[in-house]
Motif scaffolding. Sequence first.
Motif, short mmCIF file in Angstrom:
data_model
loop_
_atom_site.label_atom_id
_atom_site.label_comp_id
_atom_site.label_asym_id
_atom_site.label_seq_id
_atom_site.Cartn_x
_atom_site.Cartn_y
_atom_site.Cartn_z
N GLU A 54 46.01 40.03 35.70
CA GLU A 54 47.21 40.44 34.97
C GLU A 54 48.33 39.42 35.03
N GLU A 55 48.26 38.50 35.98
CA GLU A 55 49.31 37.49 36.17
C GLU A 55 48.66 36.11 36.24
N GLU A 56 49.42 35.09 35.91
CA GLU A 56 48.88 33.74 35.98
C GLU A 56 48.67 33.31 37.43
N GLU A 57 49.63 33.65 38.28
CA GLU A 57 49.57 33.26 39.69
C GLU A 57 50.40 34.27 40.49
N VAL A 58 49.88 34.69 41.65
CA VAL A 58 50.56 35.72 42.43
C VAL A 58 50.66 35.27 43.89
N PRO A 59 51.87 35.33 44.46
CA PRO A 59 52.03 35.00 45.88
C PRO A 59 51.37 36.06 46.77
N LEU A 60 50.95 35.63 47.95
CA LEU A 60 50.27 36.52 48.89
C LEU A 60 51.12 37.74 49.21
N HIS A 61 52.42 37.57 49.41
CA HIS A 61 53.26 38.71 49.80
C HIS A 61 53.30 39.77 48.69
N GLU A 62 53.23 39.33 47.42
CA GLU A 62 53.22 40.30 46.31
C GLU A 62 51.89 41.05 46.25
N LEU A 63 50.80 40.36 46.53
CA LEU A 63 49.50 41.02 46.56
C LEU A 63 49.44 42.02 47.70
N THR A 64 49.92 41.61 48.87
CA THR A 64 49.90 42.49 50.05
C THR A 64 50.70 43.76 49.80
N ALA A 65 51.79 43.66 49.06
CA ALA A 65 52.63 44.83 48.78
C ALA A 65 51.90 45.89 47.95
N GLN A 66 50.80 45.53 47.31
CA GLN A 66 50.05 46.46 46.47
C GLN A 66 49.03 47.30 47.25
N PHE A 67 48.90 47.04 48.56
CA PHE A 67 47.87 47.68 49.36
C PHE A 67 48.45 48.34 50.61
N ASP A 68 47.73 49.32 51.10
CA ASP A 68 48.09 49.99 52.35
C ASP A 68 47.35 49.32 53.51
N MET A 69 47.50 48.02 53.59
CA MET A 69 46.89 47.25 54.68
C MET A 69 47.77 46.03 54.92
N GLY A 70 47.55 45.41 56.04
CA GLY A 70 48.37 44.26 56.40
C GLY A 70 47.98 42.99 55.68
N LYS A 93 49.38 25.97 47.82
CA LYS A 93 50.60 26.10 48.61
C LYS A 93 51.79 25.64 47.78
N VAL A 94 52.84 26.45 47.83
CA VAL A 94 54.11 26.09 47.23
C VAL A 94 55.14 26.31 48.34
N GLY A 95 55.49 25.21 49.00
CA GLY A 95 56.34 25.33 50.18
C GLY A 95 55.58 26.07 51.27
N ARG A 96 56.18 27.14 51.78
CA ARG A 96 55.53 27.95 52.82
C ARG A 96 54.72 29.09 52.22
N GLU A 97 54.75 29.22 50.92
CA GLU A 97 54.09 30.33 50.24
C GLU A 97 52.72 29.92 49.69
N THR A 98 51.76 30.84 49.79
CA THR A 98 50.45 30.62 49.18
C THR A 98 50.36 31.49 47.94
N ARG A 99 49.98 30.85 46.84
CA ARG A 99 49.84 31.57 45.57
C ARG A 99 48.37 31.57 45.16
N PHE A 100 47.96 32.66 44.54
CA PHE A 100 46.57 32.84 44.16
C PHE A 100 46.46 33.06 42.67
N ARG A 101 45.34 32.56 42.10
CA ARG A 101 45.06 32.83 40.70
C ARG A 101 43.57 33.09 40.56
N LEU A 102 43.23 33.80 39.51
CA LEU A 102 41.85 34.17 39.24
C LEU A 102 41.10 33.03 38.56
#
Length: 109
Positions: free
Chosen positions: A28-44, A65-74
Amino acid sequence: MNESKGVRDAFDAIADPTRRRLIRLLAEEEEVPLHELTAQFDMGRTAVSKHLTILKEAGLVVDRKVGRETRFRLNAVPLREVQDWVAFYSKFWRTNMFRLEQLLEEEEE
């Protein structure tokens, strides 16, 4: 896991509902940071990262990696194998449903 290549099979990677949901979110998105993906789940974060690692091993996810952030894409290319496999069985079911329909019509007559 395919031991000869050290790469995980796409079928194995999509077997888990959490990973299928991750694929959907990434589609659904071009690229998503790990923290945004984590927020979608009831897990750490660690649990989500483990699922993403499995998807990466299957070639379904690419990260950067973008700075300290990891971004993911399909990367949906490995899903072609799954699509081809399902397409074979779609043909199988269409053929069998057609045969069943013919049989029912013959019985009605």
